[in-house]
Motif scaffolding. Structure first.
Motif, PDB file in Angstrom:
ATOM      1  N   ALA A  87      -5.228  43.373  76.462  1.00 47.33           N
ATOM      2  CA  ALA A  87      -4.764  44.671  75.572  1.00 47.33           C
ATOM      3  C   ALA A  87      -3.181  44.840  76.330  1.00 47.33           C
ATOM      4  CB  ALA A  87      -5.196  45.711  75.781  1.00 47.33           C
ATOM      5  N   GLY A  88      -2.229  44.133  76.363  1.00 49.88           N
ATOM      6  CA  GLY A  88      -1.365  44.850  77.228  1.00 49.88           C
ATOM      7  C   GLY A  88      -1.456  44.604  78.394  1.00 49.88           C
ATOM      8  N   VAL A  89      -2.070  44.748  79.286  1.00 51.51           N
ATOM      9  CA  VAL A  89      -2.014  44.883  80.909  1.00 51.51           C
ATOM     10  C   VAL A  89      -3.209  43.478  81.263  1.00 51.51           C
ATOM     11  CG1 VAL A  89      -3.557  46.269  82.458  1.00 51.51           C
ATOM     12  CG2 VAL A  89      -2.543  47.442  80.800  1.00 51.51           C
ATOM     13  N   VAL A  90      -1.674  43.245  82.818  1.00 51.38           N
ATOM     14  CA  VAL A  90      -2.426  42.005  83.167  1.00 51.38           C
ATOM     15  C   VAL A  90      -2.230  42.384  85.084  1.00 51.38           C
ATOM     16  CG1 VAL A  90      -1.816  39.910  83.766  1.00 51.38           C
ATOM     17  CG2 VAL A  90      -0.922  40.728  80.732  1.00 51.38           C
ATOM     18  N   GLU A  91      -3.399  41.991  85.093  1.00 52.92           N
ATOM     19  CA  GLU A  91      -4.056  42.278  86.057  1.00 52.92           C
ATOM     20  C   GLU A  91      -2.647  41.232  87.178  1.00 52.92           C
ATOM     21  OE1 GLU A  91      -6.996  42.373  89.791  1.00 52.92           O
ATOM     22  OE2 GLU A  91      -7.778  42.160  87.661  1.00 52.92           O
ATOM     23  N   PRO A  92      -1.567  41.061  88.229  1.00 51.08           N
ATOM     24  CA  PRO A  92      -1.079  40.561  88.948  1.00 51.08           C
ATOM     25  C   PRO A  92      -2.152  40.027  90.284  1.00 51.08           C
ATOM     26  CG  PRO A  92      -0.639  43.084  89.522  1.00 51.08           C
ATOM     27  CD  PRO A  92      -2.237  43.052  88.368  1.00 51.08           C
ATOM     28  N   ARG A  99       4.887  37.337  96.696  1.00 48.11           N
ATOM     29  CA  ARG A  99       5.650  36.821  96.440  1.00 48.11           C
ATOM     30  C   ARG A  99       7.056  38.811  95.715  1.00 48.11           C
ATOM     31  NH1 ARG A  99       8.078  35.154  90.766  1.00 48.11           N
ATOM     32  NH2 ARG A  99       5.766  34.388  90.499  1.00 48.11           N
ATOM     33  N   LEU A 100       6.647  39.534  95.327  1.00 51.44           N
ATOM     34  CA  LEU A 100       7.221  40.787  94.744  1.00 51.44           C
ATOM     35  C   LEU A 100       7.576  41.615  96.206  1.00 51.44           C
ATOM     36  CD1 LEU A 100       5.008  42.221  91.558  1.00 51.44           C
ATOM     37  CD2 LEU A 100       7.440  41.342  91.326  1.00 51.44           C
ATOM     38  N   LEU A 125       6.605  43.755  85.090  1.00 56.51           N
ATOM     39  CA  LEU A 125       6.808  42.251  85.715  1.00 56.51           C
ATOM     40  C   LEU A 125       5.641  41.548  85.748  1.00 56.51           C
ATOM     41  CD1 LEU A 125       8.807  43.595  88.785  1.00 56.51           C
ATOM     42  CD2 LEU A 125       9.708  42.184  87.153  1.00 56.51           C
ATOM     43  N   ALA A 126       4.601  41.824  86.483  1.00 57.26           N
ATOM     44  CA  ALA A 126       3.263  40.506  85.816  1.00 57.26           C
ATOM     45  C   ALA A 126       2.623  40.680  84.723  1.00 57.26           C
ATOM     46  CB  ALA A 126       1.783  40.686  86.505  1.00 57.26           C
TER      47      ALA A 126
END
Length: 307
Positions: A87-92, A99-100, A125-126
């Motif tokens: 649903a458009g939300v990715v857990e990094p 790295r970030l 970014l994730a």
């Protein structure tokens, strides 16, 4: 073959990337790919690609796909990937966060005033990192191929409309040529009568005064009549006009890549119409020449959009 316009638009997109076997080749990629192709007239084939970073490696394949179908036109191809994972939300992942954080520290070491990453920045970014993985090439070429088919259909429909308009103008020009044909002998005969009257007047004057011989006056009158007849004779121009109109009609029936040839013939039509107007010795013939040039100019605008 059909007549193709250089103007057209088409778009296409794939479904969710998890619903078919191609997704298994890029399990981390989840998103929807969209492609738009726009085309306008141009003297040559001019391709422009506006692709996201993860699709730029496929520009050569896209170029080969388009050049196989298109010959002329200024063509713009746009592609975009919409992330739909979770649903458009990715857990990094922890690795990505580390790295970030390292990248942020390096940037702040050089740019102390740079702002810190926000939670929204990290999630964006994730999500981009997730969608960027895998090979989008198969989907891109498939969607672009379908969009290209839609573009060709749109260009064919527009080309058929232009061909119909050109055929109507051809009919109007043929009517004007038929109207101009009988006017030329009438003008020559009228002028011959005028010169004959002047010659007869000259004969009467010379007979009473003992001046120039009647033969000299007759020769001069005949010379002027001949010169005028040559100057106003537009039979050759009318013949060439008919020849150009026949060639345009033949090309429209043939179809294919006819735009450049049509453009040349339109220039020839304009040249003959100009010559017809410059030789005009009657108001009616002048009107016909003007009407021809108006129609030819309208045809020029339409021909500029034909491939």
């Amino acid at each position: 073959m059909p007549v193709y316009s250089m103007t057209g638009y088409a778009s296409g997109q794939n479904g969710s990337a998890g619903s078919h076997s191609e997704a298994e080749a890029r399990p981390a990629a989840a998103g929807r790919l969209g492609v738009e192709i726009r085309s306008v007239n141009s003297r040559f084939l001019d391709l422009t690609f506006k692709l996201p970073e993860e699709l730029r490696q496929h520009e050569t394949a896209l170029r080969e796909l388009l050049t196989g179908k298109l010959k002329r036109g200024k063509v713009e191809v746009r592609a975009a990937i919409e992330n739909t994972a979770q649903a458009g939300v990715v857990e990094p992942s922890v690795k990505l966060l580390q790295r970030l954080n390292g990248v942020q520290d390096s940037i702040k070491a050089w740019l102390p005033s740079a702002r810190d990453l926000s939670v929204a920045d990290v999630l964006r970014l994730a999500g981009g990192d997730s969608a960027a993985r895998g090979d989008w090439g198969p989907d891109l070429l498939d969607v672009a191929g379908k969009a290209l088919e839609g573009l060709m259909s749109a260009r064919q429909r527009e080309g058929a409309r232009l061909a119909k308009m050109l055929e109507a103008h051809l009919g109007q020009l043929r009517t004007l040529v038929l109207q101009a044909g009988p006017l030329v002998p009438q003008l020559v005969e009228q002028q011959r009568t005028r010169f004959l009257e002047r010659w007869q007047e000259a004969m009467g004057l010379t007979a009473g005064t003992g001046g120039t011989l009647p033969e000299a006056a007759q020769d001069r009158a005949l010379t002027e009549a001949t010169a005028f007849a040559i100057r106003i004779d537009v039979a050759e121009e009318l013949t060439r006009l008919n020849s150009h109109l026949d060639e345009i009609e033949r090309l429209l029936k043939k179809g294919g890549e006819i735009g450049k040839r049509l453009d040349f013939l339109i220039q020839e039509l304009h040249r003959e119409a100009n010559t017809l107007g410059s030789k005009s010795a009657a108001l009616e013939l002048t009107r016909i020449g003007v009407d021809m040039k108006v129609l030819i100019e309208q045809m020029r605008e339409q021909v500029q959009n034909i491939e």
